[in-house]
Design an enzyme around this catalytic site. Structure first.
Site, PDB file in Angstrom:
ATOM      1  N   ASP A  71      48.475  23.907  79.219  1.00  0.00           N
ATOM      2  CA  ASP A  71      48.663  23.728  80.660  1.00  0.00           C
ATOM      3  C   ASP A  71      50.138  23.673  81.031  1.00  0.00           C
ATOM      4  O   ASP A  71      51.017  23.546  80.169  1.00  0.00           O
ATOM      5  CB  ASP A  71      47.989  22.426  81.116  1.00  0.00           C
ATOM      6  CG  ASP A  71      46.481  22.460  80.956  1.00  0.00           C
ATOM      7  OD1 ASP A  71      45.892  23.522  81.207  1.00  0.00           O
ATOM      8  OD2 ASP A  71      45.904  21.419  80.586  1.00  0.00           O
ATOM      9  N   TYR A 129      46.715  18.039  68.156  1.00  0.00           N
ATOM     10  CA  TYR A 129      47.600  17.699  69.269  1.00  0.00           C
ATOM     11  C   TYR A 129      48.241  16.331  69.051  1.00  0.00           C
ATOM     12  O   TYR A 129      47.652  15.442  68.422  1.00  0.00           O
ATOM     13  CB  TYR A 129      46.821  17.661  70.589  1.00  0.00           C
ATOM     14  CG  TYR A 129      46.510  19.017  71.176  1.00  0.00           C
ATOM     15  CD1 TYR A 129      47.414  19.651  72.026  1.00  0.00           C
ATOM     16  CD2 TYR A 129      45.301  19.658  70.891  1.00  0.00           C
ATOM     17  CE1 TYR A 129      47.119  20.887  72.583  1.00  0.00           C
ATOM     18  CE2 TYR A 129      45.003  20.894  71.446  1.00  0.00           C
ATOM     19  CZ  TYR A 129      45.916  21.499  72.288  1.00  0.00           C
ATOM     20  OH  TYR A 129      45.623  22.737  72.841  1.00  0.00           O
TER      21      TYR A 129
END
Length: 263
Positions: A71, A129
């Site tokens: 994003d 992540y």
């Protein structure tokens, strides 16, 4: 009068023809100034910048596929990319040439010839992540781009207890943003770790796949527990509800970094 014999002909000259070729790249980037990975009209994106650099290097139209559609504002240390182009260049030359044309916020850190049939997104077996939290009363200027500033006491033990409830295979609809709710919601979370060094809190999550905004929604909800606003068992209740409205806020994008894609 003697005539010299004609010079012998050398071997015929062959032209090196460019063939369609796929390179496997690993990218690192600071996502602050980009509107995410995926190409969009009239705004800077990581995929767009890589395509622009590739067009300066190759003839024809190159194709770029990323393993993760990060994003806006999200960073990467190990984004895997398949770059397909008409090329006779070795991977080492491609790495150097792309870095010469890319903005300094994006670097190709490795390049190799991809095996036949390699697809950066579909071939992936998992992703890892990292989410960073700056838990100081006054935010560190050096972490402003890379960590979400959360003042006040955070309890790492309660945070670990809450996150442990997400381990394994579950329906993660409760942590999926609305635009991603048309996909299969089941994910296998393989590992969740919390590390703390002084005022810096690191949350690491590995899974076979992730839903839209899943990591940020998990972190935002888990930090409600770390603040003491909710008990650890609450995160399991949110998971079981499959209802995004039951969860906590979405954590800020800039604290998130894609560490690695596993194949």
């Amino acid at each position: 009068m003697a005539h010299a014999d004609p010079a012998p002909l050398g071997p015929p000259t062959t032209l090196a023809l460019s063939a369609r070729r796929t390179y496997r790249l690993v990218l690192a980037y600071d996502g602050t100034g980009f509107h995410g990975w995926q190409t969009q009209p009239d705004v800077p994106t990581v995929q767009g910048a890589l395509l622009d650099a590739a067009r300066r290097l190759f003839q024809g139209e190159p194709r770029v596929t990323g393993a993760s559609r990060t994003d806006a504002g999200v960073h990467a240390l190990g984004q895997t990319v398949a770059l397909t182009a008409d090329s006779a260049l070795p991977a080492t030359t491609v790495l150097a040439a792309l870095n010469a044309h890319l903005p300094r916020e994006i670097r190709v850190v490795s390049a190799a010839d991809a095996i036949a049939g390699f697809d950066a997104r579909r071939s992936a077996r998992g992703k890892r992540y990292l989410y960073l939290v700056d838990n100081t009363s006054v935010p560190s200027p050096l972490l402003l781009r890379y960590a979400w500033h959360i003042p006040g006491r955070l309890d790492p033990t309660a945070l670990r207890q809450a996150l442990a409830m997400l381990h394994g295979r579950h329906d993660f609809s409760a942590f999926c943003a609305a635009p991603g709710r048309d996909v299969e919601p089941t994910c296998l979370v393989r590992a969740l770790h919390v590390r703390q060094r002084k005022s810096l809190l690191a949350i690491l999550i590995s899974a076979d796949r992730f839903l839209h905004h899943m990591v940020r929604n998990v972190v935002g909800s888990a930090l409600e527990v770390a603040r003491g606003a909710r008990p650890p068992a609450w995160l399991g209740e949110v998971l079981d509800s499959r209802d995004r409205a039951r969860g906590g806020p979405t954590a800020a994008a800039h604290g998130l970094t894609l560490l690695r894609v596993m194949y």
